[in-house]
Scaffold this motif. Structure first.
Motif, PDB file in Angstrom:
ATOM      1  N   GLN A 121      54.403  77.396 -55.726  1.00 53.99           N
ATOM      2  CA  GLN A 121      53.931  78.979 -55.582  1.00 53.99           C
ATOM      3  C   GLN A 121      53.949  79.331 -57.581  1.00 53.99           C
ATOM      4  N   GLU A 122      53.774  79.916 -57.672  1.00 52.68           N
ATOM      5  CA  GLU A 122      53.867  80.717 -59.285  1.00 52.68           C
ATOM      6  C   GLU A 122      54.915  81.539 -58.793  1.00 52.68           C
ATOM      7  N   ARG A 123      56.163  81.946 -59.327  1.00 52.86           N
ATOM      8  CA  ARG A 123      57.089  82.698 -59.053  1.00 52.86           C
ATOM      9  C   ARG A 123      56.281  84.590 -58.657  1.00 52.86           C
ATOM     10  N   VAL A 124      56.110  85.517 -58.317  1.00 56.69           N
ATOM     11  CA  VAL A 124      55.741  86.354 -57.733  1.00 56.69           C
ATOM     12  C   VAL A 124      56.992  87.316 -58.060  1.00 56.69           C
ATOM     13  N   SER A 125      56.822  88.059 -59.538  1.00 52.19           N
ATOM     14  CA  SER A 125      58.255  89.748 -59.159  1.00 52.19           C
ATOM     15  C   SER A 125      57.172  90.627 -58.513  1.00 52.19           C
ATOM     16  N   ILE A 126      58.590  91.099 -57.703  1.00 48.89           N
ATOM     17  CA  ILE A 126      58.651  91.683 -56.431  1.00 48.89           C
ATOM     18  C   ILE A 126      57.989  93.435 -57.497  1.00 48.89           C
ATOM     19  N   ASP A 177      56.304  93.412 -59.652  1.00 53.08           N
ATOM     20  CA  ASP A 177      55.095  93.660 -60.386  1.00 53.08           C
ATOM     21  C   ASP A 177      54.300  94.369 -59.138  1.00 53.08           C
ATOM     22  N   LEU A 178      54.904  93.431 -57.799  1.00 53.30           N
ATOM     23  CA  LEU A 178      53.898  93.315 -56.736  1.00 53.30           C
ATOM     24  C   LEU A 178      53.962  94.666 -56.572  1.00 53.30           C
ATOM     25  N   ALA A 179      54.793  95.270 -56.553  1.00 51.06           N
ATOM     26  CA  ALA A 179      54.814  96.638 -55.885  1.00 51.06           C
ATOM     27  C   ALA A 179      54.015  97.887 -56.720  1.00 51.06           C
ATOM     28  N   GLN A 203      47.154  99.896 -56.492  1.00 54.70           N
ATOM     29  CA  GLN A 203      45.935 100.472 -55.424  1.00 54.70           C
ATOM     30  C   GLN A 203      45.630 101.547 -54.607  1.00 54.70           C
ATOM     31  N   GLU A 204      47.103 101.469 -54.034  1.00 49.24           N
ATOM     32  CA  GLU A 204      47.090 102.891 -52.914  1.00 49.24           C
ATOM     33  C   GLU A 204      46.481 104.075 -53.572  1.00 49.24           C
TER      34      GLU A 204
END
Length: 173
Positions: free
Chosen positions: A155-160, A162-164, A170-171
């Protein structure tokens, strides 16, 4: 190195490793670099010694379960099996590099108590490395076991980071 410079399979593409390749990865790991290709290897620690018959190593998959067994020999216990079992996610609930395992490795109780944790740790490390190599520089996304071996979907790499940040934003909504 940027993500675009990594060569390997495109995201969503599955790569397979046959059961023979899995078994060979485990044999190589159990023997270590100095003894690769040997039919047996001696593990020694604190005066205790055990012979692993790596040429008789068995790897079986059944559904989402991976079972790795090797025959051992020692002066104290004679011949005895040593078995590690890993349970991965299912097709409906796929796992990445996560597996459940027994509280203690299986086989002769005293052999498993003395050498089982090391055996299981070496096998798990070899499995993790095999998945990493199979992903060919990409991010492993899904691991699927089948009778013929292992399938790794990347899968595409996800930057932790960016995810955080996305989670934090969103919160805040």
């Amino acid at each position: 190195m940027t993500q675009g410079s990594v060569s390997g399979p495109a995201p969503g593409v599955a790569r397979a490793v046959g059961s023979g390749g899995i078994a060979q990865a485990f044999r190589d790991a159990l023997c270590g670099p100095a003894h690769q290709g040997s039919p047996q290897v001696v593990w020694a620690d604190g005066g205790d010694r055990i012979v692993l018959q790596v040429d008789r190593l068995q790897v079986r998959t059944s559904g989402s379960v991976l079972v790795v067994a090797v025959d051992t020999e020692s002066a104290e216990f004679g011949s005895a099996p040593l078995i590690a079992r890993f349970v991965f996610g299912t097709e409906q609930d796929p796992a990445m590099l996560v597996a459940a395992t027994d509280a203690a490795p299986l086989g002769h109780p005293q052999v498993a108590a003395r050498w089982g944790e090391l055996f299981r740790s070496v096998v798990w490390a070899a499995f993790a490395r095999l998945v990493e190599v199979t992903a060919a520089g990409q991010q492993p996304g899904r691991i699927r076991l089948h009778e013929g071996g292992l399938e790794v979907t990347v899968q595409e790499r996800v930057s932790i980071r960016d995810l955080a940040h996305a989670h934090f934003r969103q919160e805040q909504l």
